[in-house]
Design a protein around this motif. Structure first.
Motif, PDB file in Angstrom:
ATOM      1  N   UNK A 317      -1.501-125.718  12.261  1.00 14.69           N
ATOM      2  CA  UNK A 317      -0.268-125.143  12.413  1.00 14.69           C
ATOM      3  C   UNK A 317      -0.673-124.128  13.452  1.00 14.69           C
ATOM      4  N   UNK A 318      -1.915-124.183  13.802  1.00 17.52           N
ATOM      5  CA  UNK A 318      -2.760-123.183  14.772  1.00 17.52           C
ATOM      6  C   UNK A 318      -2.642-123.609  16.354  1.00 17.52           C
ATOM      7  N   UNK A 319      -2.736-124.121  16.583  1.00 19.63           N
ATOM      8  CA  UNK A 319      -1.590-124.834  18.071  1.00 19.63           C
ATOM      9  C   UNK A 319      -0.190-123.550  18.315  1.00 19.63           C
ATOM     10  N   UNK A 320       0.134-123.968  17.273  1.00 18.10           N
ATOM     11  CA  UNK A 320       1.732-123.128  17.523  1.00 18.10           C
ATOM     12  C   UNK A 320       1.588-121.197  17.125  1.00 18.10           C
ATOM     13  N   UNK A 321       0.522-121.323  16.363  1.00 15.91           N
ATOM     14  CA  UNK A 321       0.362-119.843  16.171  1.00 15.91           C
ATOM     15  C   UNK A 321       0.051-118.959  17.379  1.00 15.91           C
ATOM     16  N   UNK A 322      -1.522-119.751  17.879  1.00 17.71           N
ATOM     17  CA  UNK A 322      -1.872-119.333  19.027  1.00 17.71           C
ATOM     18  C   UNK A 322      -0.834-119.542  20.415  1.00 17.71           C
ATOM     19  N   UNK A 323       0.428-120.261  20.446  1.00 16.60           N
ATOM     20  CA  UNK A 323       1.285-120.179  21.600  1.00 16.60           C
ATOM     21  C   UNK A 323       1.711-118.975  21.480  1.00 16.60           C
ATOM     22  N   UNK A 324       2.582-118.747  20.433  1.00 20.00           N
ATOM     23  CA  UNK A 324       3.252-117.016  19.799  1.00 20.00           C
ATOM     24  C   UNK A 324       2.376-116.689  20.053  1.00 20.00           C
ATOM     25  N   UNK A 325       0.705-116.313  19.995  1.00 15.42           N
ATOM     26  CA  UNK A 325       0.672-114.714  20.068  1.00 15.42           C
ATOM     27  C   UNK A 325       0.460-114.266  18.258  1.00 15.42           C
ATOM     28  N   UNK A 326      -0.323-115.301  17.865  1.00 16.16           N
ATOM     29  CA  UNK A 326       0.160-115.187  15.939  1.00 16.16           C
ATOM     30  C   UNK A 326      -1.818-115.358  15.948  1.00 16.16           C
ATOM     31  N   UNK A 354       4.945-122.280   9.148  1.00 16.07           N
ATOM     32  CA  UNK A 354       5.777-122.273  10.279  1.00 16.07           C
ATOM     33  C   UNK A 354       6.800-121.038  10.094  1.00 16.07           C
ATOM     34  N   UNK A 355       7.962-120.989   9.308  1.00 18.48           N
ATOM     35  CA  UNK A 355       8.910-120.216   9.209  1.00 18.48           C
ATOM     36  C   UNK A 355       8.405-118.702   9.228  1.00 18.48           C
ATOM     37  N   UNK A 356       7.046-118.465   9.001  1.00 18.78           N
ATOM     38  CA  UNK A 356       5.998-117.024   8.827  1.00 18.78           C
ATOM     39  C   UNK A 356       6.015-117.212  10.813  1.00 18.78           C
ATOM     40  N   UNK A 357       6.153-117.638  10.974  1.00 18.68           N
ATOM     41  CA  UNK A 357       5.454-118.095  12.547  1.00 18.68           C
ATOM     42  C   UNK A 357       7.076-117.594  13.677  1.00 18.68           C
ATOM     43  N   UNK A 358       7.157-118.652  13.110  1.00 24.20           N
ATOM     44  CA  UNK A 358       8.605-118.893  14.068  1.00 24.20           C
ATOM     45  C   UNK A 358      10.176-117.681  13.669  1.00 24.20           C
ATOM     46  N   UNK A 359       9.838-116.852  12.463  1.00 23.47           N
ATOM     47  CA  UNK A 359      10.306-116.018  12.668  1.00 23.47           C
ATOM     48  C   UNK A 359       9.486-114.156  13.008  1.00 23.47           C
ATOM     49  N   UNK A 360       8.418-115.171  13.351  1.00 21.49           N
ATOM     50  CA  UNK A 360       7.768-112.958  13.448  1.00 21.49           C
ATOM     51  C   UNK A 360       8.059-112.501  14.285  1.00 21.49           C
ATOM     52  N   UNK A 361       8.001-113.297  15.963  1.00 20.36           N
ATOM     53  CA  UNK A 361       8.338-112.208  16.883  1.00 20.36           C
ATOM     54  C   UNK A 361       7.226-112.322  17.784  1.00 20.36           C
ATOM     55  N   UNK A 362       5.675-112.112  17.231  1.00 19.30           N
ATOM     56  CA  UNK A 362       4.692-112.137  17.343  1.00 19.30           C
ATOM     57  C   UNK A 362       4.209-110.582  18.556  1.00 19.30           C
ATOM     58  N   UNK A 363       3.372-109.986  19.248  1.00 22.30           N
ATOM     59  CA  UNK A 363       2.131-110.733  18.510  1.00 22.30           C
ATOM     60  C   UNK A 363       2.345-109.702  16.947  1.00 22.30           C
TER      61      UNK A 363
END
Ligand code: ADP
Length: 456
Positions: A317-326, A354-363
């Motif tokens: 999930x690291x790539x996805x997190x990076x993309x979302x600035x997380x 993936x939920x934690x990243x998707x519903x985060x809103x970042x950073x």
């Protein structure tokens, strides 16, 4: 006030009415019999006085009384008076007021309290003698006392009767209501275990409660059938959709390799591919859940290193997190082993992260923890994202439930958390969530390290 059970309520009501009815009946009975008894006492007195006229005769100008005149027959005292009211012969009861005026041929009641009498006088002339009065006196209290004994007996018997009626009524009502209790218990068990195959099973009977239980069982059978049909339908539909989705995906892939496609055509095709991919993902989740419902979802548990598996899922999930600035943070204790289905466990962690990243809103951050505790492994996925409101929180485990329906996330269909919950429970574990709107959420799970032998 503590609620009274229906059994007690009906018993109390029944006993109350029974007591009331008995009291009214006894009251009526006593009042009627009292009138009857007193009436017959008066009649006896009157008769005795008239009969006594034969016991008085005149011999040589003097009155001669027969011995019977002095007898105390049926408690009746007889006395003879001259015209002026002077006592001549006979007996009067102790305490009787001698001064009672004479009333020829009429019944009088004299005295008070415990000393009350019926008095009956007749005036007549025996032979050539002057006028005399024969007076009959009879105690009213004596007649009443015999009735009082019966009344006292009734007063002693009444509480016994009430207690007996109450107890018998209680057992009878309890027996009658037993089927109702059975129905309630069945419903409670269905609620607890969500097992619609349960039935009240009272058997055949003709009374209303049996008919109700039978109707209830029929209704349960219909509901169960409906649920089975729905499950079968979902399973069939997802099965049937799997193939077309796979064909669309394969065709997209093949077409994308075509060199002759314009840039715009390629973009459109990629969009179709993305949607087809999401559709295929949703179908596979639906299929997973319908298999789980029907008890056909396979679990192949083996002893695996959960620490490595969790790290692997997080890295995915690291790539996805990076993309979302997380920032993805990990606090994973090394070499934690447990009996789990590897692919299901991965699915669970990937879903939560993936939920934690998707519903985060970042950073912000998403923290993944794993720790061993006695016979359990404790894990948590924490984020400092948007959080979930208290109104939505109890519903997030429901199928197709999404908090923000307008902002539909591409690969999120509302089936992720129900799947996660099923996976945790299939491993005899527990999962729960704490969340504060605007501050973030923590999903915490516990899994046993050893298999308990109990399969869900
Ligand atoms: P989906 O597959 O659409 O993500 P889920 O069942 O996984 O559905 O989640 C249900 C809902 O719970 C989501 O729509 C989302 O609103 C909410 N949710 C889940 N995890 C989080 C999280 N970490 N932070 C905020 N909201 C969350």
């Amino acid at each position: 006030m503590k609620k009274i059970s229906l059994k007690i309520k009906v018993t109390l009501m029944f006993t109350f009415f029974m007591t009331l009815l008995t009291c009214i009946s006894l009251g009526l009975l006593f009042s009627l019999s009292s009138q009857e008894i007193l009436g017959s006492v008066q009649a006896q007195l009157e008769k005795r006085v008239y009969e006594s006229m034969d016991e008085v005769s005149v011999q040589n100008g003097k009155l001669d009384m027969e011995q019977d005149f002095y007898d105390l027959e049926d408690g009746i005292y007889l006395a003879l008076y001259d015209e002026t009211g002077t006592f001549l012969f006979g007996r009067v009861p102790y305490g009787f007021q001698e001064k009672t005026v004479f009333a020829d041929g009429s019944m009088q009641t004299v005295g008070t309290g415990a000393a009350r009498w019926y008095v009956f006088d007749i005036k007549y002339r025996p032979g050539e003698f002057q006028d005399v009065y024969i007076r009959g006196v009879c105690s009213i209290n004596r007649a009443e006392n015999s009735m009082k004994t019966v009344q006292r007996l009734a007063l002693i018997l009444l509480p016994l009767l009430v207690a007996l009626t109450g107890t018998a009524g209680y057992f009878f009502i309890r027996r009658t209501l037993r089927p109702v209790r059975q129905i309630t218990e069945t419903v409670q068990e269905i609620q607890k275990d969500r097992d619609l195959s349960r039935r009240v099973g009272l058997g055949r009977g003709t009374d209303e409660v049996y008919v109700m239980a039978e109707t209830f069982d029929k209704m349960l059978a219909q509901i169960e059938e409906g649920f089975q049909r729905e499950k079968q339908f979902t399973s069939d539909v997802s099965h049937e959709l799997r193939m077309p989705a796979a064909v669309i995906l394969a065709q997209c892939e093949e077409l994308l390799e075509d060199e002759n496609l314009t840039r715009e055509q390629k973009t459109q095709l990629q969009r179709i591919q993305k949607k087809a991919f999401e559709m295929s993902d949703m179908i596979s989740r639906l299929l997973f859940l319908s298999r789980a419902d029907q008890g056909r979802q396979e679990i192949q548990k083996e002893r695996v290193n959960l620490s490595e598996l969790t790290e692997m899922a997080a890295l995915e999930m690291e790539l996805l997190a990076e993309k979302e600035n997380i920032r993805l943070e990990m606090q994973i204790e090394e070499n934690l082993f447990a009996e789990v289905d590897e692919s299901l466990y991965l699915r669970m962690v990937v879903n939560l992260v993936s939920n934690a990243i998707a519903y985060h809103g970042g950073p912000g951050y998403v923290k993944i923890r794993l720790q061993g505790m006695e016979n359990q492994i404790w894990g948590s996925i924490e984020d400092d994202g948007k959080g979930i409101s208290p109104e939505d929180l109890p519903h997030i485990w429901e199928r197709f439930y999404r908090v923000d329906k307008a902002r539909i996330q591409d690969s999120h269909s509302g089936l992720g958390l129900p799947m996660v919950k099923w996976i945790v429970q299939a491993h005899q574990g527990e999962i729960q969530v704490e969340s504060t709107l605007g501050k973030g959420s923590v999903f915490t799970f516990w899994l046993p390290t050893e298999e308990s032998g109990e399969k869900k």
